[in-house]
Write a protein that holds these residues in place. Structure first.
Motif: not given
Length: 424
Positions: A210-223
């Motif tokens: 679930y943490g990886e899914w949530f992170k995937s939803r904001m991956a480009s912004v986070l990077a």
């Protein structure tokens, strides 16, 4: 040294803000200030990390009765997602959710009850060895370690076993997305009929997935934001890399929006805790509806207007599927207690109205008045004071500046539930 430089970067971060004018600028600054007041100190993330690592070390000591089962302890919930918020009052505690996974045990070797007792023995021994005064408590699914009053937090420890291969097979047979399946776990729940029965049918979870899914939803912004922070560190002479920088050093608009919505929910349901929308529903729907906006205002607009599109109604019940396990319905309690569904939609309409008024306000005072009832007057007043004290600026971790900040509308979008999307 590193954290001191990070603090300095935060102090000069406003120099990296996009130079905006008018209401857009003020709305964004106000929302940023609110999030800043809600955010927990970095020391709390470090404290949580220290605590679960300490417990993991205990499980691996030579005398441990679970050492041979390769125990792995890791955090789950809001601390994993970066959406933890300060308690409303000093009387409340931070809830650090953790998992202890015994990687070399299988469901065929013991019952849920057996696993609970096996791990409970070691947790109680840890409690005594560390001189903890508050007793170990047993929850429905976990053991609860309460730290000293001054620490203001407790840690839930969820006993679990690996369940990745079984979960992958289950999802692939149903032609569901199985990309998150490998980190799935089987957990204990003393309320299920099979709690004391040796069976392959255990309750399931997947906090890492679930943490990886949530992170995937904001991956480009986070990077992007991590890259900006790393570059800032390097200019200060500190060796840093995106890979080694903890995620909690950077906050995305998605995380910020979830934090705002959770506090709005908390205050709205102070007198109705039994129907309060649960955080995993808010977080899941927000993750689906987020459109990678670079501003909190844009993220809130997208989320509040789009959340309902990811609620499905099959003619009998509402379904908010777990994106890592579509067989799990986060809204399963809505069918048993229809008040919960009504409460969610009531909250959503109120959030749209409150943040909508703030979005269209032309002064900080009007913005404050729009949300103070549900966000908390003390919190919103502190946010306004911070903005005024900075001469209209705001201190925050530097991030990639958005190209523009649109005034969010937060309109009353029609409720047209559809099949949950966003698993990709």
């Amino acid at each position: 040294m590193v954290w001191a430089i990070l603090a300095r970067i935060e102090r000069i971060g406003k120099q990296r803000e996009l130079k905006m004018t008018g209401a857009n600028d003020q709305v964004e600054k106000f929302l940023q200030a609110l999030v800043g007041e809600l955010a927990i100190p970095v020391s709390r993330y470090e404290q949580a990390e220290t605590s679960y690592k300490s417990l993991g070390d205990w499980f691996h000591r030579p005398e441990s009765t679970v050492r041979n089962f390769d125990p792995a302890v890791y955090v789950q919930g809001s601390f994993r997602l970066g959406t933890a918020i300060r308690p409303i009052s000093d009387a409340e505690e931070y809830d650090v959710d953790s998992v202890c996974e015994l990687k070399k045990l299988t469901k065929n070797e013991l019952t849920q009850f057996d696993l609970r007792q096996l791990l409970g023995h070691e947790i109680k021994a840890y409690h005594d060895a560390k001189g903890m005064t508050k007793p170990v408590r047993e929850g429905r699914r976990c053991w609860i370690l309460s730290y000293a009053d001054g620490a203001q937090f407790h840690m839930d420890v969820l006993p679990s076993l690996p369940n990745g291969s079984e979960q992958r097979l289950l999802l692939e047979r149903a032609q569901f997305d199985a990309r998150w399946a490998d980190t799935a776990i089987a957990i204990t729940d003393r309320d299920v009929p099979t709690y004391r029965v040796r069976t392959a049918n255990w309750p399931r979870s997947n906090p890492k997935g679930y943490g990886e899914w949530f992170k995937s939803r904001m991956a480009s912004v986070l990077a992007r934001r991590k890259q900006v922070l790393v570059e800032s560190l390097k200019r200060q002479g500190v060796t840093a890399s995106v890979e080694k920088l903890p995620d909690y050093r950077v906050r995305t608009p998605l995380q910020a929006a979830v934090m705002l919505l959770k506090r709005h929910r908390d205050n709205m349901f102070t007198g109705e805790p039994d129907v309060k929308p649960i955080s995993v529903i808010i977080t899941t729907l927000a993750g689906h509806a987020y459109g990678e906006q670079d501003a909190i205002s844009g993220a809130l607009s997208s989320i509040l207007e789009g959340m309902e599109r990811y609620i499905h109604h099959d003619g009998t019940k509402y379904i908010i599927a777990n994106p890592t396990d579509p067989f799990e319905n986060f809204a399963d309690r809505w069918e048993k207690d229809p008040r919960k569904a009504k409460a969610f939609f009531r909250w959503l309409e109120q959030a749209r109205q409150d943040f909508g008024r703030a979005a269209h306000a032309t002064t900080l005072q009007r913005m404050n008045e729009a949300v103070s009832a549900r966000m908390g007057t003390a919190l919103t007043d502190r946010a306004v004071t911070k903005i005024n004290g900075n001469g209209g600026g705001l201190l925050r971790t530097p991030s990639a500046a958005p190209a523009a900040v649109a005034i969010p509308t937060f309109g009353n979008a029609p409720r047209v539930p559809t099949t949950p999307k966003g698993f990709a």
